[in-house]
Design a protein around this motif. Structure first.
Motif, PDB file in Angstrom:
ATOM      1  N   ARG A   1       0.846  -1.194   0.000  1.00 53.51           N
ATOM      2  CA  ARG A   1       0.000   0.000   0.000  1.00 53.51           C
ATOM      3  C   ARG A   1       0.885   1.249   0.000  1.00 53.51           C
ATOM      4  NH1 ARG A   1      -5.296   1.165   1.343  1.00 53.51           N
ATOM      5  NH2 ARG A   1      -5.705  -0.999   1.956  1.00 53.51           N
ATOM      6  N   ALA A   2       0.598   2.168  -0.906  1.00 55.11           N
ATOM      7  CA  ALA A   2       1.380   3.406  -0.982  1.00 55.11           C
ATOM      8  C   ALA A   2       1.073   4.277   0.229  1.00 55.11           C
ATOM      9  CB  ALA A   2       1.041   4.156  -2.261  1.00 55.11           C
ATOM     10  N   GLN A   3       2.130   4.763   0.872  1.00 51.79           N
ATOM     11  CA  GLN A   3       1.967   5.641   2.027  1.00 51.79           C
ATOM     12  C   GLN A   3       2.957   6.796   1.904  1.00 51.79           C
ATOM     13  OE1 GLN A   3      -0.497   5.228   3.721  1.00 51.79           O
ATOM     14  NE2 GLN A   3      -0.831   3.197   4.554  1.00 51.79           N
ATOM     15  N   PRO A   4       2.466   8.042   1.961  1.00 54.78           N
ATOM     16  CA  PRO A   4       3.417   9.165   1.961  1.00 54.78           C
ATOM     17  C   PRO A   4       4.142   9.227   3.300  1.00 54.78           C
ATOM     18  CG  PRO A   4       1.198   9.968   2.366  1.00 54.78           C
ATOM     19  CD  PRO A   4       1.068   8.488   2.090  1.00 54.78           C
ATOM     20  N   SER A   5       5.303   9.844   3.291  1.00 53.75           N
ATOM     21  CA  SER A   5       6.085   9.969   4.522  1.00 53.75           C
ATOM     22  C   SER A   5       6.334  11.418   4.903  1.00 53.75           C
ATOM     23  CB  SER A   5       7.425   9.245   4.368  1.00 53.75           C
ATOM     24  OG  SER A   5       8.151   9.776   3.263  1.00 53.75           O
ATOM     25  N   ASP A   6       5.887  12.343   4.076  1.00 52.16           N
ATOM     26  CA  ASP A   6       6.190  13.737   4.345  1.00 52.16           C
ATOM     27  C   ASP A   6       5.189  14.356   5.317  1.00 52.16           C
ATOM     28  OD1 ASP A   6       4.219  13.427   2.501  1.00 52.16           O
ATOM     29  OD2 ASP A   6       4.867  15.030   1.168  1.00 52.16           O
ATOM     30  N   ARG A   7       5.433  15.611   5.647  1.00 54.97           N
ATOM     31  CA  ARG A   7       4.631  16.374   6.609  1.00 54.97           C
ATOM     32  C   ARG A   7       4.093  17.606   5.899  1.00 54.97           C
ATOM     33  NH1 ARG A   7       6.030  20.189  10.894  1.00 54.97           N
ATOM     34  NH2 ARG A   7       4.634  19.928  12.686  1.00 54.97           N
ATOM     35  N   THR A   8       2.789  17.852   6.052  1.00 53.96           N
ATOM     36  CA  THR A   8       2.143  18.985   5.399  1.00 53.96           C
ATOM     37  C   THR A   8       1.332  19.753   6.433  1.00 53.96           C
ATOM     38  OG1 THR A   8       1.957  17.735   3.329  1.00 53.96           O
ATOM     39  CG2 THR A   8       0.563  19.676   3.553  1.00 53.96           C
ATOM     40  N   VAL A   9       1.409  21.080   6.351  1.00 51.35           N
ATOM     41  CA  VAL A   9       0.592  21.946   7.204  1.00 51.35           C
ATOM     42  C   VAL A   9      -0.304  22.780   6.300  1.00 51.35           C
ATOM     43  CG1 VAL A   9       0.566  23.819   8.891  1.00 51.35           C
ATOM     44  CG2 VAL A   9       2.336  22.039   9.002  1.00 51.35           C
ATOM     45  N   ILE A  10      -1.609  22.644   6.509  1.00 55.55           N
ATOM     46  CA  ILE A  10      -2.591  23.384   5.720  1.00 55.55           C
ATOM     47  C   ILE A  10      -3.206  24.448   6.615  1.00 55.55           C
ATOM     48  CG2 ILE A  10      -4.703  23.239   4.353  1.00 55.55           C
ATOM     49  CD1 ILE A  10      -4.055  20.249   3.945  1.00 55.55           C
ATOM     50  N   HIS A  11      -3.002  25.697   6.245  1.00 56.96           N
ATOM     51  CA  HIS A  11      -3.613  26.807   6.982  1.00 56.96           C
ATOM     52  C   HIS A  11      -4.991  27.060   6.375  1.00 56.96           C
ATOM     53  CE1 HIS A  11      -3.789  31.421   7.784  1.00 56.96           C
ATOM     54  NE2 HIS A  11      -4.612  30.741   8.575  1.00 56.96           N
ATOM     55  N   ALA A  12      -6.035  26.654   7.108  1.00 59.00           N
ATOM     56  CA  ALA A  12      -7.407  26.766   6.614  1.00 59.00           C
ATOM     57  C   ALA A  12      -8.063  28.024   7.167  1.00 59.00           C
ATOM     58  CB  ALA A  12      -8.215  25.535   7.028  1.00 59.00           C
ATOM     59  N   GLY A  13      -8.555  28.855   6.260  1.00 63.43           N
ATOM     60  CA  GLY A  13      -9.340  30.006   6.714  1.00 63.43           C
ATOM     61  C   GLY A  13     -10.611  29.558   7.411  1.00 63.43           C
ATOM     62  N   ARG A  14     -11.216  28.508   6.864  1.00 60.83           N
ATOM     63  CA  ARG A  14     -12.389  27.872   7.486  1.00 60.83           C
ATOM     64  C   ARG A  14     -12.201  26.371   7.416  1.00 60.83           C
ATOM     65  NH1 ARG A  14     -14.915  32.083   4.770  1.00 60.83           N
ATOM     66  NH2 ARG A  14     -14.861  30.788   2.904  1.00 60.83           N
TER      67      ARG A  14
END
Length: 964
Positions: free
Chosen positions: A554-567
């Motif tokens: 199973r494909a799994q990403p290993s990186d880290r992402t930060v999403i700044h959501a206005g809402r």
């Protein structure tokens, strides 16, 4: 990521272990209203068909007693003396006439055979029953002697004649034909018109005891014809489509507007016969199969599509994990292609060349090796080599069959559009093509003369069907003496002459679930699939396995992402949160916290401060493989570009569906996560190419091995599947942790079925009738029963909302990822919605959409759960989910209720609410980033800017880029 395991490594199929399915205490549901109920009367009692269960009650009403639902009855009729009931019963998988005692005992079968016998009507002396039958090829009126079973054909017109009623003197029978009521004299065969054709539906005639009047239903109202005049009886507007039964020369009893009614035909005075009826429901408690979303362990590949044996019998080529593979028999598989494009349908020539279809040039074209040999508009698939290797037969997206001369490039059509035909196969002399087509609701062999286009139809066996119209044959043996195909779930060989005419009966050569046959050049060996395993057999039944040894992780990403959501609308609360950071690590949401102004250095930062983040959308009803061969890689990209991160199949070719799920899980294909099932389990007659006819108990057991060993996520039983088999399949599936669904509310809900597809579904009684909905909507029986059985929306009528937003048709995602054929269909849907063009069979009006949503509202108010699903690609892929949600809001639901129907409610129904359906810490990162605020305006949900599926973020531009 994928890897190839050595052929010597033994890999057992990984299947879900059995779990206990424990029946809850029976649930009892008591109702005093009925939807599309049918009623018949004796001198002392009424019998009512209520949701497929017969109930008896006193003539003046009261508490009804169940006579049971094992008969799967319809159209009940008391004999003249009240001692017997006649029904059309589907108990054995065909509509046959049965009679029974008024208390439900002493059941006797009156008709039998491979025909549908319907609409029983007693003769005045009680010795015969008139009925509708297709036993002569068209629907005619017949009669049967109740004691001897002797049959008499009454009408012979080419058009459909149905719903007979016997005159009180026994000399004639009236019936419905061409929207009129006719009568035939049984002595002279003279036909007269009793009720002329008029506007609206006409049906259910019934003759009065004195012969002066005929009552009938027209457009959901009750009428009588007398002395050439027609007048309405009463003012009820939802009269159910069954014969009104005469209590006297002036009074009739019938079902209408949810109740049993009695009307005086002279003045229309109407009263209610009150009743209560109690249903007993068996609902299972069982542990659901738990998908493993995180493990990196190797898994055996079982999604093997279209395997073909090389002429020398030494090599198999097949599709798996979004590529073509070459497998030396006894060796290790090797990739022939290694890209993100959609290859399919490999075919060997006799001299060892390989043809296949691929969309690597933008649309599906045919290739021979690396040479592109077609470049026509649209899609070309299913290549088949002529014996001399100079030509290919193939099919296009309109289901036409062509030949291609490889030297000159000349293309010639040899067969016009069919209903999703199977792959073609050449005769040994190159003069004839054989393929599977739909004839009279059975999968038959069509022989096509290549030169003239003349066709002949051959039954694989009397009244039998080839298993599917896909890869299941017929495949012509190279020596021209046999056609091989899957039938009744196993492989069969039919001896034929050089033209394809049978020279003897078909002979079964395997005894296990068997699909996708192909021959060796010496016509000695047949390769086939057995529940994800490759095997070879001789025509004498000597079987050996061909180990594949292919695994994936199973494909799994290993990186880290930060999403700044206005809402952030998180899927749980009606009001969105504002100014938050969503921290995604790998494929899961690690934290949701107030926004931090400093950008992280060790993570990808996504500025969505002016946008809204929502959970990924879930479409709970798709047939994803129905057009996958034609649209290829575009399909998954299209779904993601509209924020759909999860889909669930409700019927698809099993191996194509499994290959799709494995390819998506392995990261070899772009698209939503996919909950798959195989072909819908159907009865002996079959319509859709993604349904599998089940003939008998032995085959049913084979189909259950497919469910287990191919690891289905769902089992769907279809329109003509027997109700007792449905109960058995549900119990067996539940022991595997697998849910079931169908088109029926009851008795499905009494058998533990987990869901119902469509608010009002096509059924074995046709598109024009459903027990779950009438012209008046739904009544108490449906509302209370549906509280125990979630229902998907599939609001085709929501296409009418295109008139409010015609820009949906010209959206860049549509222009880029819809094929030309799909764009034309969508444009036609827009013109229909605007009133500027004809409407298709499945299109609906704004008024129909309003009525559909009114039903949804009433079911929800009664405690029912309605879930968002579309039936795509029968409805417009991706767009239809948004139109469904817009219709729900336009006609009465709140945006919160509509959004939940496509997110958390759907995840709960899938049994994965701990992982999907809402944006919460610890859950899978399936997210949509949109403009606007869908919690206020659900149309904003289509303004997708980015989508995150399993932690992998894609912009819409990135999804569209390969096709611009």
């Amino acid at each position: 990521m994928t890897r190839v395991a050595g052929a010597a490594v033994a890999l057992a199929l990984v299947v879900t272990p059995p779990v206990a399915a424990t029946p809850d205490r029976p649930v009892r549901v008591t109702v005093s209203e009925g939807t599309n109920l049918a009623v018949t009367a004796s001198a002392t009692h009424l019998v009512v068909d209520l949701q497929g269960e017969l109930f008896s009650l006193p003539r003046d009403g009261g508490r009804a007693t169940s006579l049971g639902h094992d008969l799967d009855p319809f159209w009940p009729a008391f004999s003249p003396d009240g001692t017997r009931l006649a029904v059309q019963s589907f108990a054995d998988g065909m509509f046959h006439l049965r009679t029974l005692a008024p208390d439900g005992g002493d059941v006797r079968q009156v008709t039998s055979g491979e025909h549908d016998d319907q609409h029983p009507a007693w003769s005045p002396d009680g010795t015969r029953i008139a009925f509708t039958s297709d036993r002569a090829g068209t629907e005619d009126i017949w009669s049967v002697d109740v004691r001897s079973g002797a049959l008499t054909r009454v009408t012979t017109a080419a058009s459909r004649e149905s719903q007979p009623t016997w005159s009180p003197d026994g000399r004639s029978i009236a019936y419905v034909r061409d929207n009129a009521v006719e009568s035939i004299d049984l002595t002279t065969s003279a036909v007269t018109t009793v009720v002329p054709a008029g506007a609206g539906f006409v049906g259910a005639p019934s003759w009065s005891p004195d012969g002066r009047r005929i009552a009938f239903v027209r457009s959901n109202r009750l009428f009588v014809a007398e002395s050439g005049a027609v007048r309405q009886v009463g003012e009820l507007t939802d009269v159910f489509p069954f014969p009104a039964r005469w209590w006297s020369a002036d009074e009739v009893v019938y079902g209408a507007n949810g109740r049993i009614r009695v009307s005086d035909v002279r003045d229309g005075a109407t009263r209610v016969v009150p009743f209560t009826a109690t249903f007993t429901l068996q609902r299972d408690r069982y542990a659901r199969k738990r998908p493993d979303f995180d493990s990196r362990r190797p898994r055996p590949v079982r999604g093997i599509v279209g395997p073909v044996l090389s002429p020398d019998g030494r090599t198999v080529v097949f599709k798996a994990l979004n590529d073509l593979w070459s497998l030396p028999v006894g060796g290790t598989p090797r990739r022939l292609t290694h890209d993100s494009f959609y290859e399919t349908d490999p075919a060997w020539s006799r001299d060892g060349r390989l043809a296949y279809a691929s969309d690597k040039a933008g649309t599906q074209d045919l290739y021979v090796g690396e040479r592109r040999v077609t470049s026509l508009p649209g899609a070309e698939v299913a290549p088949a080599w002529s014996p001399d290797g100079t030509a290919l037969a193939y099919q296009d997206e309109n289901h036409q069959t062509f030949t291609l001369d490889l030297a000159s490039g000349a293309v010639r059509r040899v067969l016009g559009p069919q209903n999703a035909p199977g792959r073609p196969s050449w005769s040994a002399d190159g003069r004839t093509l054989a393929l599977t087509v739909s004839v009279a609701e059975r999968n038959q062999i069509l022989l096509v003369d290549v030169a003239s286009g003349a066709t002949r139809t051959v039954e694989p066996a009397p009244y039998a069907s080839i298993s599917t119209r896909g890869d299941d044959g017929p495949v012509w043996s190279p020596d021209g003496r046999s056609l091989a195909f899957s039938m009744h779930g196993t492989l069969w060989v039919l001896p034929v002459d050089q033209s394809g005419a049978p020279t003897g009966p078909a002979r079964r050569v395997t005894h296990e679930a068997s699909d996708a046959p192909s021959w060796s050049a010496d016509s000695k060996w047949l390769l086939y699939l057995n529940n994800g395993r490759l095997k070879m057999t001789t025509v004498d039944g000597a079987v050996r396995e061909v180990p594949v040894g292919l695994t994936f992780t199973r494909a799994q990403p290993s990186d880290r992402t930060v999403i700044h959501a206005g809402r952030l609308w998180d899927g749980r609360d009606p009001e969105p949160r504002t100014d938050v950071d969503i921290v995604v690590v790998g494929n899961r949401i690690q934290r949701i916290e107030p926004h931090r102004p400093d950008r992280p250095r060790d993570a990808r930062y996504v500025d969505a401060s002016g946008l809204t983040v929502t959970p990924g959308l879930i479409d709970l009803h798709v047939h994803q493989e129905m057009r996958s061969r034609f649209v290829g890689d575009r399909q998954g990209r299209l779904l993601l570009s509209y924020g759909i991160t999860t889909t669930r199949s409700t019927g698809d070719p099993a191996y194509r569906a499994l290959e799709d799920r494995e390819s998506l899980d392995a990261g070899a294909r772009t698209g939503p996560r996919f909950f798959m099932t195989g072909e819908m389990l159907e009865g002996s007659r079959v319509g859709w190419e993604f349904a599998r006819p089940v003939r008998d108990e032995r085959q049913l057991e084979l189909e259950l091995t497919r469910v287990r060993e191919l690891d289905y996520d769902l089992v769907k039983t279809y329109e003509r599947f027997r109700v007792d088999w449905q109960a058995r399949v549900t119990g067996r599936a539940h022991r595997l942790g697998v849910p079931t669904t169908s088109h029926y509310l009851h008795p499905a809900v009494a058998h533990g079925v987990d869901g119902k597809e469509h608010v009002a579904a096509p059924s074995k009684w046709g598109f024009g009738f459903a027990r779950e909905r009438s012209a008046g909507g739904v009544y108490e029986d449906v509302r209370k029963l549906a509280a125990h059985l979630p229902i998907t929306t599939t609001l085709f009528s929501s296409g009418s909302l295109l008139a409010d937003d015609p820009g949906m048709v010209t959206d860049p995602r549509v222009r880029t990822l819809y094929t030309g054929q799909e764009q034309r269909a969508l444009n036609a849907k827009l013109l229909c919605a605007q009133g500027r063009g004809p409407c298709g069979f499945l299109d609906g009006t704004a008024e129909q959409a309003r009525r559909d949503v009114e039903v949804v509202k009433r079911l929800r108010e009664a405690g029912g759960v309605v879930l968002a699903g579309t039936d795509a690609p029968l409805d417009s892929t991706a767009l239809s989910l948004h139109l469904n949600l817009r219709a729900l809001v336009e006609y009465g639901l709140t945006p919160f209720e509509a959004l939940r129907a496509a997110t958390l409610d759907n995840a709960r129904h899938l049994g994965v609410a701990s992982d999907l359906g809402s944006v919460e810490e610890g859950k899978l990162a399936d997210l949509v980033v949109v403009g606007g605020d869908p919690s206020r305006d659900v149309a904003a949900l289509a303004d997708v800017r980015m989508v995150v599926r399993n932690g992998v973020l894609s912009t819409v531009d990135e999804l569209l880029e390969p096709y611009r």
